[in-house]
Structure formats: C-alpha cells, structure tokens
Design an enzyme around this catalytic site. Structure first.
Site, PDB file in Angstrom:
ATOM      1  N   SER A  88       0.781  -1.336  -0.206  1.00 29.78           N
ATOM      2  CA  SER A  88      -0.159  -0.190   0.170  1.00 29.78           C
ATOM      3  C   SER A  88       0.870   1.305   0.008  1.00 29.78           C
ATOM      4  CB  SER A  88      -1.146  -0.225   1.110  1.00 29.78           C
ATOM      5  OG  SER A  88      -1.714   0.906   1.000  1.00 29.78           O
ATOM      6  N   HIS A  91      -8.492  -4.515  -0.271  1.00 27.96           N
ATOM      7  CA  HIS A  91      -7.105  -3.639  -0.175  1.00 27.96           C
ATOM      8  C   HIS A  91      -6.080  -4.914   0.772  1.00 27.96           C
ATOM      9  CE1 HIS A  91      -4.263  -0.857  -0.502  1.00 27.96           C
ATOM     10  NE2 HIS A  91      -4.216  -0.555   0.813  1.00 27.96           N
ATOM     11  N   ASP A 107     -10.535  -3.690  -4.808  1.00 35.69           N
ATOM     12  CA  ASP A 107      -9.541  -2.933  -3.962  1.00 35.69           C
ATOM     13  C   ASP A 107     -10.171  -1.627  -3.830  1.00 35.69           C
ATOM     14  OD1 ASP A 107      -7.734  -1.428  -2.721  1.00 35.69           O
ATOM     15  OD2 ASP A 107      -6.097  -2.629  -3.144  1.00 35.69           O
TER      16      ASP A 107
END
Ligand code: MLT
Length: 198
Positions: A100, A181, A150
């Site tokens: 991320s 995610h 996501d």
C-alpha cells in the site's frame, strides 16, 4: 529513518516498506516467507498522519502531496546509499517489498531513480506520479499483487502502473486476486514463486 537491519546469508537485501499506520515490524514475516536468507532492511515511514506512520504526505485518500513525495523518495534513496555503506550490504541487490503506502514509495523510487532497486514486490500499489518521464530501467523485474475489488488501489491503477513501468524497460508480472485492499497469503506466495524464478 527508524529501521531494523538483520544480516542474512546471501547477497540480497529485502527492503520492507509498511502500509499506512504500520511500522517496521509489520512485514518481517513476509521477508521470512520470501527469502529467509536475505538481509532485511525494514524502514518506518517518517510522516505522521494523526498518529499513523506513512512514507509521504497525502492531501486526501489517494491524492498525494507531490512535493513531499519527491522529497521523501530522495530521503529513502539517500538512506539506502548510506545504510549500504554502514551495514556493508550490496547496494545493487536491493529488492523492495512494499504494501500500500509502502508499495507507493517503492514505485516512486523507480519513477525517479535509476539503479535504486534490483527488483520490487508491490502489494496493492497506485500510480505514484503522472506526466513525468521515468528513467530507463533494464534488467529489473517487478511483481504487482492487486485485488480486483480493492477500493483504495483500483484495478485500473494496477494496469496503468504496469504499462508505465514496462515502458521504462521493466519486466512486470501482475497477479490478481478477487479480494479488496488486504494483503493475502496467496499473493505473498505468488510473489515468492516469482522471486525464486528470477
Ligand atoms: C497511499 O496513500 O499511499 C494510498 O492511498 C494507500 C494508503 O492508504 O496507504
């Protein structure tokens, strides 16, 4: 930058970069799964967003503060140069493992610097910048782990990132899951297979 360094038994170094709100402990289990013999350099992001560690500032979710991104990317690149001297690891054998926000700063290293990484495993990344010319990269491989559902890093971003990295000469493997995610074991195992076949 606050970090953990663990010396390994081979010439490679895994650079671990956590997600928003994480720290340098988070991805240690991934390094043990992917290459238990590599050196580990796991870094904590220097930006504090309401108590959450990040690698660069953002204006809103998914909207990056470009000036800060550029500054922090340089800071991380300089940090790698400095620590390779201090700890004696091979600067040309650094593989980023980022999730991320950590994947985004790793992507940004590739957008701004040549010879900064030997490869990268980017889990749920976004396109770090648009409208800039990337350095030429050769002999560099990137794995992208992305979730079709996501909401933070949409599927279209993963596709766009792949195209942009490929244009700079990077060989990219894009691995899809049907998840959101969250980081899944399935994609870490896929990254490990990819890494072992480099
Ligand atoms: C970012 O800000 O880097 C991305 O939106 C992902 C995240 O929430 O960390």
């Amino acid at each position: 930058m606050k970090h953990i360094f663990r010396e390994g038994q081979n010439e490679k170094t895994l650079l671990l970069l956590h997600g928003t709100g994480g720290n340098e402990e988070d991805l240690l289990p991934l390094a043990d799964m992917i290459d238990p013999e590599a050196n580990i350099l796991s870094v904590r992001g220097n930006v504090n967003e309401n108590g959450m560690n990040r690698f660069f500032r953002r204006v809103a979710e998914g909207v990056f503060d470009e000036e800060d991104l550029i500054k922090r990317t340089k800071e991380l690149n300089d940090f790698l140069d400095e620590k390779s001297q201090e700890y004696g690891f091979d600067r040309d054998q650094v593989y980023a493992v980022g999730y991320s926000n950590g994947a985004n700063i790793a992507g940004s290293l590739l957008y701004h610097y040549q010879d900064t990484l030997k490869g990268a495993m980017l889990f749920h990344p976004m396109v770090p910048r648009r409208g800039i010319h990337l350095p030429n990269h050769s002999n560099l491989n990137v794995f992208i782990g992305a979730g079709k559902n996501d909401p933070i890093c949409p599927a279209s971003e993963a596709e766009e990132l792949k195209t942009s990295l490929e244009k700079s000469g990077i060989s990219v493997d894009l691995h899809w899951t049907n998840m959101g995610h969250q980081l899944t074991r399935d994609e870490v195992e896929a990254a490990k297979d990819w890494y072992l076949n480099l």
